[in-house]
Design a protein around this motif. Structure first.
Motif, PDB file in Angstrom:
ATOM      1  N   LEU A 215       1.133  -1.312  -0.076  1.00 56.00           N
ATOM      2  CA  LEU A 215       0.045  -0.174  -0.059  1.00 56.00           C
ATOM      3  C   LEU A 215       1.030   1.097   0.158  1.00 56.00           C
ATOM      4  O   LEU A 215       1.171   2.004   1.123  1.00 56.00           O
ATOM      5  CB  LEU A 215      -0.812   0.246   1.169  1.00 56.00           C
ATOM      6  N   VAL A 216       1.515   1.745  -0.844  1.00 59.01           N
ATOM      7  CA  VAL A 216       2.129   2.340  -1.268  1.00 59.01           C
ATOM      8  C   VAL A 216       1.979   3.975  -0.970  1.00 59.01           C
ATOM      9  O   VAL A 216       2.851   4.855  -0.326  1.00 59.01           O
ATOM     10  CB  VAL A 216       3.800   2.521  -2.544  1.00 59.01           C
ATOM     11  N   PRO A 217       0.869   4.691  -1.587  1.00 55.69           N
ATOM     12  CA  PRO A 217       0.145   5.443  -1.349  1.00 55.69           C
ATOM     13  C   PRO A 217       0.345   6.378   0.478  1.00 55.69           C
ATOM     14  O   PRO A 217       0.469   6.536   0.596  1.00 55.69           O
ATOM     15  CB  PRO A 217      -1.089   5.360  -1.819  1.00 55.69           C
ATOM     16  N   LEU A 218       0.096   4.995   1.069  1.00 55.68           N
ATOM     17  CA  LEU A 218      -0.427   5.187   2.410  1.00 55.68           C
ATOM     18  C   LEU A 218       0.356   5.266   3.362  1.00 55.68           C
ATOM     19  O   LEU A 218       0.984   6.450   3.690  1.00 55.68           O
ATOM     20  CB  LEU A 218      -1.100   3.996   2.817  1.00 55.68           C
ATOM     21  N   TRP A 219       2.043   4.849   2.877  1.00 51.70           N
ATOM     22  CA  TRP A 219       3.615   4.656   3.003  1.00 51.70           C
ATOM     23  C   TRP A 219       3.990   6.390   3.163  1.00 51.70           C
ATOM     24  O   TRP A 219       4.321   6.951   3.948  1.00 51.70           O
ATOM     25  CB  TRP A 219       4.039   3.685   3.411  1.00 51.70           C
ATOM     26  N   GLU A 220       4.015   6.739   2.249  1.00 48.76           N
ATOM     27  CA  GLU A 220       4.238   7.705   0.627  1.00 48.76           C
ATOM     28  C   GLU A 220       3.465   9.289   2.223  1.00 48.76           C
ATOM     29  O   GLU A 220       4.284  10.014   2.381  1.00 48.76           O
ATOM     30  CB  GLU A 220       3.719   8.084   0.244  1.00 48.76           C
ATOM     31  N   ASN A 221       1.501   9.091   2.312  1.00 43.75           N
ATOM     32  CA  ASN A 221       1.716  10.114   2.899  1.00 43.75           C
ATOM     33  C   ASN A 221       1.255   9.755   4.332  1.00 43.75           C
ATOM     34  O   ASN A 221       1.578  11.098   4.924  1.00 43.75           O
ATOM     35  CB  ASN A 221      -0.228   9.440   3.250  1.00 43.75           C
ATOM     36  N   ALA A 222       2.367   8.932   4.919  1.00 42.43           N
ATOM     37  CA  ALA A 222       2.451   9.282   6.330  1.00 42.43           C
ATOM     38  C   ALA A 222       4.344   9.206   6.619  1.00 42.43           C
ATOM     39  O   ALA A 222       3.650  10.485   7.595  1.00 42.43           O
ATOM     40  CB  ALA A 222       2.080   7.750   6.267  1.00 42.43           C
ATOM     41  N   LEU A 223       4.366   9.112   5.778  1.00 44.63           N
ATOM     42  CA  LEU A 223       5.995   9.425   6.065  1.00 44.63           C
ATOM     43  C   LEU A 223       6.907   9.907   5.232  1.00 44.63           C
ATOM     44  O   LEU A 223       8.183  10.090   4.723  1.00 44.63           O
ATOM     45  CB  LEU A 223       6.822   7.522   6.321  1.00 44.63           C
ATOM     46  N   GLY A 224       6.689  10.239   3.872  1.00 47.73           N
ATOM     47  CA  GLY A 224       6.769  10.999   3.378  1.00 47.73           C
ATOM     48  C   GLY A 224       8.155  10.326   1.604  1.00 47.73           C
ATOM     49  O   GLY A 224       7.273   8.852   1.843  1.00 47.73           O
ATOM     50  N   SER A 225       8.034   9.915   0.541  1.00 43.72           N
ATOM     51  CA  SER A 225       9.182   9.535  -0.516  1.00 43.72           C
ATOM     52  C   SER A 225      10.034   9.173  -0.010  1.00 43.72           C
ATOM     53  O   SER A 225       9.857   7.088  -0.638  1.00 43.72           O
ATOM     54  CB  SER A 225       9.491  10.973  -1.184  1.00 43.72           C
ATOM     55  N   ASN A 226      10.749   9.334   1.414  1.00 44.46           N
ATOM     56  CA  ASN A 226      11.772   7.878   1.386  1.00 44.46           C
ATOM     57  C   ASN A 226      11.176   7.332   2.946  1.00 44.46           C
ATOM     58  O   ASN A 226      12.380   5.824   3.941  1.00 44.46           O
ATOM     59  CB  ASN A 226      12.837   9.201   1.953  1.00 44.46           C
ATOM     60  N   TRP A 227       9.988   7.130   2.936  1.00 42.43           N
ATOM     61  CA  TRP A 227       9.625   6.443   3.697  1.00 42.43           C
ATOM     62  C   TRP A 227      10.050   4.922   4.108  1.00 42.43           C
ATOM     63  O   TRP A 227      10.302   4.730   5.034  1.00 42.43           O
ATOM     64  CB  TRP A 227       7.820   5.457   3.356  1.00 42.43           C
TER      65      TRP A 227
END
Length: 353
Positions: free
Chosen positions: A325-337
Motif C-alpha cells: 500500500l505504497v500511497p499510504l506509506w508515502e502519505n504518512a512518512l514521505g517519499s523516503n518512507w
C-alpha cells in the motif's frame, strides 16, 4: 464526488421518490443489498420500496467484503434478470456499501473483480448506485474506493466511477448500533482525520474537511453535553467529512497495517485500525494520546495477543500486504518512507499486537 445527497432524520422515506426517476423499465430491477441484521426488521424492510422484479439480497457483514463475493453477486444478477438492473442500493455499514459500489462497477466491466483492485483501473462507468449507511464512521458512503479482500491482497477499487450517485444520510438508522461497534467504527473516522491531517498529501481542501471531522469526533467521544440525537447527527456528518478528507489526501500507517491483519486473520476493519493505532505513539503521538482517552472514557478493552502464535510465513504475508500500500506509506512518512519502514520494523510492530 457524490452527485446527490439527502440528509435528515426520516429521510430514508424519500427513497421511493428518488428511485422512481431512475427506473429504466419494468424489467430492469433495483437490487437492494442489505445487512442481514435487518432481516425480519420491519422498521427497515417494510420501508424498502419494492416494485416489479426488484430484489432484496441479505448479506452478512460478519466478514470483510471479498472480490469473490462481488463476482458471485454479479453472476447471480446477470443470470437472473434479462435486463441490466436500474441500480444497486446498499443499506448497511461499510461492508454493504463497499459491496454495492463494487457490484455496480462490475455489472459494466468485464473480467473478475480482483482485476480492478488498484488505482484508476475501471474503464466503464458503473450503473446507478445508492448508499444508505446504517453505521457511521467508515466514510464509505462518500469515498472513491471500495475496499475488498482478494485472492492475493486487500486493496480497494479506487476510481472516479466508484462513488455513489446518491447517498441518503438518515441519522435515525444508526440509533441502535451496539456500543462496541459504534466505538470501533467511529474510531475509523477519527483515525482517518489523524492520518489525513498529519500526512504529506495534505492540502487545503482535505484539511478543511479533516479539521471539521476531528472537531466533531472530539465532541462525540470526549464531550458530555450531547443528547443521543445530537450524537447520531454529528457522527453521521463526522463520517462524511472524514471520508471527504481522505478522498483528497490519503490514510496512513494504521490502515496499511490493519489491512495485513484483515487479510490474514479476518480482523474487521474498525477494530483492526484501533488495535494498530493503539501502538503508534511513535508516529502519531498526540492522536494516540487522545485515542487512549476516548478508549478509557467509553471503557473499551481492545483484544491483545492476536499475533502471538503466528508463524514466520504468517508475518511475511501481513508484511507483504501492508508494504503493497505504497500511497499510504508515502502519505504518512514521505517519499523516503522505506528508510523508516523495513520488514524487520513492521514485524516488531505486529508482534506488539
Amino acid at each position: 464526488m457524490v452527485s446527490n445527497v439527502v440528509f435528515g432524520r426520516g429521510s430514508f422515506n424519500q427513497l421511493e421518490e428518488i428511485l422512481l426517476l431512475k427506473r429504466l423499465n419494468v424489467n430492469a430491477p433495483f437490487i437492494f443489498l442489505v445487512d442481514d441484521v435487518f432481516q425480519g426488521n420491519e422498521k427497515i424492510t417494510s420501508r424498502i420500496p419494492l416494485s416489479y422484479e426488484d430484489e432484496i439480497i441479505f448479506i452478512s457483514a460478519e466478514e470483510e467484503p471479498k472480490t469473490s463475493q462481488v463476482d458471485a453477486l454479479v453472476e447471480h444478477i446477470i443470470l437472473k434478470f434479462k435486463d441490466r438492473p436500474s441500480g444497486i442500493i446498499g443499506i448497511g455499514g461499510g461492508t454493504l456499501l463497499d459491496l454495492a459500489k463494487a457490484v455496480a462497477i462490475m455489472i459494466t466491466n468485464e473480467g473478475e473483480t480482483s482485476d480492478y483492485q488498484g488505482w484508476d483501473l475501471v474503464k466503464n462507468p458503473a450503473i446507478f448506485h445508492v448508499g444508505i449507511p446504517t453505521i457511521s464512521g467508515t466514510g464509505s458512503e462518500v469515498s472513491r474506493t471500495t475496499v475488498l479482500t482478494g485472492p492475493e491482497k486487500k486493496l480497494g477499487i479506487n476510481s472516479d466511477y466508484t462513488p455513489f450517485d446518491q447517498v441518503v444520510l438518515d441519522p435515525e438508522l444508526i440509533a441502535d448500533v451496539p456500543k462496541q461497534q459504534w466505538f470501533y467504527t467511529g474510531m475509523d473516522c477519527y483515525i482517518h482525520c489523524i492520518e489525513s491531517l498529519t500526512g504529506t498529501y495534505l492540502n487545503a481542501f482535505s484539511q478543511s474537511y479533516g479539521e471539521k471531522a476531528l472537531e466533531l469526533c472530539k465532541e462525540i467521544f470526549l464531550g458530555n453535553d450531547l443528547s443521543p440525537v445530537e450524537s447520531q447527527d454529528k457522527l453521521m456528518m463526522a463520517s462524511w467529512h472524514g471520508g471527504m478528507s481522505i478522498a483528497y489526501s490519503q490514510v496512513g500507517i494504521a490502515h496499511a497495517m490493519s489491512y495485513g491483519l484483515s487479510y490474514l486473520l479476518g480482523t474487521k476493519h474498525g477494530i483492526g485500525n484501533c488495535i494498530v493505532f493503539d501502538q503508534l505513539e511513535e508516529f502519531y503521538p498526540e492522536g494516540v494520546k487522545l485515542f487512549k482517552e476516548m478508549k478509557l472514557k467509553h471503557d473499551i478493552q481492545l483484544p491483545t495477543g492476536i499475533c502471538k502464535d503466528l508463524s514466520d510465513a504468517d508475518f511475511n504475508t501481513m508484511i507483504d500486504v501492508a508494504l503493497g500500500l505504497v500511497p499510504l506509506w508515502e502519505n504518512a512518512l514521505g517519499s523516503n518512507w522505506q528508510k523508516t519502514i523495513t520488514r524487520a520494523k513492521l514485524r516488531s510492530m505486529y508482534e506488539q499486537m
